[in-house]
Design an enzyme around this catalytic site. Structure first.
Site, PDB file in Angstrom:
ATOM      1  N   GLU A  89     -16.209   7.348   5.060  1.00 20.55           N
ATOM      2  CA  GLU A  89     -15.380   6.771   6.117  1.00 20.55           C
ATOM      3  C   GLU A  89     -15.698   7.423   7.459  1.00 20.55           C
ATOM      4  OE1 GLU A  89     -11.384   5.415   5.572  1.00 20.55           O
ATOM      5  OE2 GLU A  89     -11.267   6.490   3.675  1.00 20.55           O
TER       6      GLU A  89
ATOM      7  N   ARG B 235       0.821  -1.206   0.000  1.00 19.53           N
ATOM      8  CA  ARG B 235       0.000   0.000   0.000  1.00 19.53           C
ATOM      9  C   ARG B 235       0.860   1.264   0.000  1.00 19.53           C
ATOM     10  NH1 ARG B 235      -4.405   0.439   4.485  1.00 19.53           N
ATOM     11  NH2 ARG B 235      -2.591   0.984   5.738  1.00 19.53           N
TER      12      ARG B 235
ATOM     13  N   LYS C  94      -2.496   6.965   1.452  1.00 18.31           N
ATOM     14  CA  LYS C  94      -2.232   7.483   2.795  1.00 18.31           C
ATOM     15  C   LYS C  94      -1.234   8.631   2.688  1.00 18.31           C
ATOM     16  CE  LYS C  94      -2.630   4.900   7.075  1.00 18.31           C
ATOM     17  NZ  LYS C  94      -4.065   4.726   7.303  1.00 18.31           N
TER      18      LYS C  94
HETATM   19  C1  LIG Z   1      -5.198   4.014   7.707  1.00 19.03           C
HETATM   20  C2  LIG Z   1      -6.614   4.320   7.387  1.00 19.03           C
HETATM   21  C3  LIG Z   1      -7.633   3.365   7.483  1.00 19.03           C
HETATM   22  C4  LIG Z   1      -7.417   2.001   8.051  1.00 19.03           C
HETATM   23  O1  LIG Z   1      -6.533   1.194   7.328  1.00 19.03           O
HETATM   24  P1  LIG Z   1      -5.881  -0.072   8.013  1.00 19.03           P
HETATM   25  O2  LIG Z   1      -5.021  -0.651   6.953  1.00 19.03           O
HETATM   26  O3  LIG Z   1      -6.979  -0.966   8.410  1.00 19.03           O
HETATM   27  O4  LIG Z   1      -5.113   0.437   9.185  1.00 19.03           O
HETATM   28  C5  LIG Z   1      -8.906   3.721   7.069  1.00 19.03           C
HETATM   29  N1  LIG Z   1      -9.180   4.967   6.612  1.00 19.03           N
HETATM   30  C6  LIG Z   1      -8.231   5.912   6.526  1.00 19.03           C
HETATM   31  C7  LIG Z   1      -8.602   7.256   6.008  1.00 19.03           C
HETATM   32  C8  LIG Z   1      -6.932   5.624   6.925  1.00 19.03           C
HETATM   33  O5  LIG Z   1      -5.991   6.568   6.858  1.00 19.03           O
END
Ligand SMILES: *Cc1c(COP(=O)(O)O)cnc(C)c1O
Length: 344
Positions: A223, A84, A187
């Site tokens: 989200e 990722r 991210k």
């Molecule tokens: C990091 C994150 C998540 C969760 O991802 P995981 O891989 O389960 O930790 C969900 N939404 C956002 C906006 C994030 O930054």
């Protein structure tokens, strides 16, 4: 110099930053990554013209090492985070980092900060933060020529210090988190700065977080802050479709596999209009993430409407998924999926 905290009571910590002993750092220069090394945790020097400081060219990951009952650190699907990070890097024109080397760097950081790993019975974890930034100076809007890849870690307490508790959410039509064609799926550091004010306002009104909607129709669920949304709707576990605005959570993917293979419940990824949450078709809701693990949603409010789920108690499926997931993550139940790696 950063002062090392000599005595950290690993049974009484929250989610505050505590410096640890070591970090990993690798530099990208002249078109390649150097091998990188473990160094004492400390400050880094950056040009004020660094791309990350001016134009936000930065991405990160979030992972946790738990402690098994026999005392070893255990990682959960680290290769998925490696993948990722490269997915995020591609969006910001940042260089790819070798996925095997990513996992090696994370492993080394955990090993070298072993004394900060909260014990199995504390409920805490060692939170790991891999970070890649455009460190090279740049004036016009363009990608940097130099980068840093850093991995540091910090012990964190249990997400539910008072037991498995449901949270209250508020739907917002005032703010959105991401838009189509943007960077919501990656991210990137810049995705989070804009969510602090909405979160602060929600907290002042007594809510734990905001439930964001899609930015086009202001209708479909997106989200929950920085966590993915899931709900049981007509006996099916549902989550919003990935349209480029949603971060593709590794916890979410794992929960969907557990629901399908272990609980044998139907799963579906689709557009979820928020009004379905206010009907009897929706029986449970929760959010997922590395930090949030599985957090049950006790209520959702929109203007003067409020939906309370199961008298504000975690739903049955939410609880089962939580027990399965955390059991595997802590090495307490057999990992038939091959998701975990024990660090010896
Ligand atoms: C990091 C994150 C998540 C969760 O991802 P995981 O891989 O389960 O930790 C969900 N939404 C956002 C906006 C994030 O930054």
């Amino acid at each position: 110099m950063i002062e090392l905290q000599k005595e950290v009571d690993l049974y009484h910590i929250g989610f505050e930053f505590i410096p640890t002993k070591k970090m990993f750092i690798s530099r990208y220069k002249d078109g390649r990554w150097e091998a990188g090394k473990i160094v004492p945790f400390g400050s880094i020097e950056l040009s004020p013209a660094a791309c990350v400081l001016n134009y936000g060219q930065g991405i990160f990951e979030g992972m946790k090492a738990y402690c098994t009952p026999s005392g070893e650190p255990i990682l959960f699907r680290p290769e998925e985070n490696a993948k990722r990070m490269n997915y995020s890097a591609e969006r910001l024109l940042m260089p790819e980092y070798d996925e095997k080397k990513y996992v090696e760097a994370v492993t080394a950081v955990v090993k070298d900060n072993r004394e900060y790993l909260p014990p199995n019975d504390s409920g805490g974890a060692l939170y790991i933060r891999p970070l890649m930034i455009g460190s090279g100076p740049i004036l016009g809007i363009a990608p940097a020529k130099e980068y840093l890849f850093i991995v540091f870690c910090c012990p964190v307490g249990p997400y539910f210090p008072k037991g498995f508790e449901a949270i209250d959410l508020k739907i917002s039509k005032k703010y959105t988190r991401a838009s189509k064609g943007g960077t919501g799926f990656s991210k990137t550091c810049s995705n989070y700065a804009g969510t602090m004010k909405p979160a602060k306002e929600a907290k002042e009104e007594g809510f734990a977080q905001i439930l964001y909607l899609d930015s086009v129709h202001m209708k479909y669920i997106s989200e929950v802050g920085a966590a993915n949304f899931c709900a049981m709707i007509n006996d099916t576990l549902c989550t919003p479709s990935w349209d480029g605005t949603i971060l593709e959570g590794i916890t979410l993917k794992s929960v969907f596999e557990l629901a399908d293979k272990k609980l044998r419940i139907k799963t579906e990824q689709r557009d979820i209009p928020y009004d379905v949450l206010f009907t009897e078709e929706c029986t449970e809701a929760f959010c997922t993430g590395t930090a949030a693990v599985i957090t049950p949603i006790g209520s959702i409010s929109w203007q003067d409407q409020k939906r309370v789920f199961n008298d504000h108690e975690p739903g049955e499926i939410t609880r089962k998924l939580y027990e399965l997931l955390t059991g595997i993550q802590k090495g307490e139940i057999e990992d038939e999926f091959g998701w975990t790696t024990i660090i010896t």
